[in-house]
Enzyme design. Structure first.
Site, PDB file in Angstrom:
ATOM      1  N   SER A 117    -109.984 -35.138-167.346  1.00 42.93           N
ATOM      2  CA  SER A 117    -110.109 -35.055-165.899  1.00 42.93           C
ATOM      3  C   SER A 117    -110.785 -36.304-165.333  1.00 42.93           C
ATOM      4  CB  SER A 117    -110.869 -33.778-165.516  1.00 42.93           C
ATOM      5  OG  SER A 117    -110.800 -33.533-164.140  1.00 42.93           O
TER       6      SER A 117
ATOM      7  N   HIS B 264    -107.163 -25.984-166.161  1.00 35.99           N
ATOM      8  CA  HIS B 264    -107.862 -27.272-166.181  1.00 35.99           C
ATOM      9  C   HIS B 264    -109.030 -27.317-167.166  1.00 35.99           C
ATOM     10  CE1 HIS B 264    -108.285 -31.196-164.324  1.00 35.99           C
ATOM     11  NE2 HIS B 264    -109.568 -31.010-164.175  1.00 35.99           N
TER      12      HIS B 264
END
Length: 397
Positions: free
Chosen positions: A168, A373
């Site tokens: 990320s 995520h």
């Protein structure tokens, strides 16, 4: 009466908020442990050797890196995402966490912590309580923090190159570094990026509700003189109180994480016995401007530098709008690890990124339904993905 999923989530959030208010009124506690002790313990409690290293950036921030020495293979740097820290890659323990799997495979593993996190909250001159200390976005993580750590590792290990793993925000800062300072492309043997973030045009995370609240967010930050999110330590943080409460049974940790991580992205596949350990270090804090920068690229539909407004942009960039990061300068081989169910990284945005990068060596899609995520490092089966990464690295050693 049938209650919708959205209504149930809202009720859970409200219930969590009421629990927090009650706790913050009645529990006064600070964990009080030295961050360096916590950082080393995140490794040594699993039976591995740990070294602690301090790195000073060009602009004076003092970063903490931990090292898990391996035998025979090149160094590897692992970088966390927004609000995360290096402990995200050790918390699942042996045979499960990337840091330990890599060390067992012989790699010299280094775990970085960006400025403003629990373990990197010092500066050579600035006070961490000051507004000036927190005047950074993910741009500075790319142009200052990452090169400082890379240079330190290469010098300490007498190596010319290293392997890089980022998640990320750890991918975003890599894009910033290698596009802004392309000479650093030569310092990486291979690059492995999970949930890569450059474009957010199609993001579906509930966190996008904040995009229309930017002015309110910044006004509240200025009014309350709060420049960081989910920080810990001194001054006393409510995240420390939450961690304590979860360990002592005052507040169900699953409820906390369900409400916090719902806004980021995960599905319910975390080893719940690890929740108190996860809460001890995560969330690890970030600057308000880091979040704002991500909101800006979502609104602008461009992977661009920080937007200071037309007047300040003109002074800084010689343009009223921020320049885009030149992704075509990133020449090092890149391995991308994605999921169709990642609500931050939708397939359309990953495809756009792939088209912009000139040297994508691998695009691996996680074949697990609802893999989101945060599952890239907290899912109980994340170790299967790590073995794919290590297999790709082994071909390049």
């Amino acid at each position: 009466m049938v209650i919708s999923k959205k209504v149930r989530l809202v009720r859970n959030m409200i219930r969590c908020g009421l629990h927090l208010v009650a706790l913050l009124c009645t529990i006064q506690v600070a964990i009080g442990l030295n961050p360096d002790v916590v950082l080393q313990r995140s490794i040594t409690k699993h039976g591995y050797e740990a070294e602690l290293h301090k790195v000073v950036t060009e602009d004076g921030f003092i970063l903490s890196m931990s090292r898990v020495p391996g035998l025979g293979k090149p160094p590897m740097l692992i970088m966390h995402g927004l609000l995360g820290c290096s402990a995200d890659y050790t918390v699942q323990g042996p045979q499960k966490s990337l840091a330990f799997l890599a060390a067992d495979s012989g790699y010299d593993v280094w775990l970085g912590n960006n400025r403003g996190t629990t373990f990197s909250k010092n500066h050579s001159t600035l006070d961490p309580k000051s507004k000036q200390f927190w005047d950074f976005s993910f741009h500075e993580l790319g142009v200052y923090d990452l090169p400082a750590m890379v240079n330190y590792i290469l010098q300490a290990t007498n190596s010319e190159k290293l392997h890089y793993v980022g998640h990320s925000q750890g991918t975003t800062q890599f894009f910033v570094l290698t596009s802004s300072r392309p000479e650093y492309n030569e310092k990486f043997s291979s690059v492995h990026l999970s949930a890569p973030v450059a474009f957010l045009d199609h993001a579906t995370t509930p966190a996008i509700y904040l995009v229309n609240r930017v002015d309110e967010l910044m006004a509240a930050s200025q009014l309350m003189q709060i420049y960081n999110l989910f920080g810990r330590g001194h001054p006393k943080s409510y995240m420390d109180t939450i961690a304590f409460a979860s360990r002592t049974g005052y507040l169900p940790p699953g409820l906390i994480l369900t409400n916090i991580w719902y806004f980021i992205g995960y599905h319910d596949s975390i080893n719940r016995t690890l929740l108190p350990d996860i809460l001890e270090t995560t969330p690890a804090g970030a600057s308000v401007l880091q979040l704002l920068h991500y909101i800006q690229i979502y609104n602008a539909k461009r992977f661009q530098q920080f937007d200071y407004g037309p007047e300040e942009n003109l002074r800084r960039y010689n343009s009223t709008i921020p320049p885009e990061y030149p992704l075509h300068r990133i020449t090092t081989p890149i391995h991308l690890y994605t999921s169709d169910y990642d609500n931050f990284n939708q397939p359309q945005d990953v495809d756009q990124l792939t088209r912009r990068l000139p040297n994508v060596a691998l695009k691996f899609k996680v074949p697990v339904a609802r893999w989101n995520h945060l599952d890239f490092f907290f899912d109980v089966d994340a170790h299967h993905l790590y073995r794919v990464m290590l297999g790709a690295m082994a071909k390049l050693n």
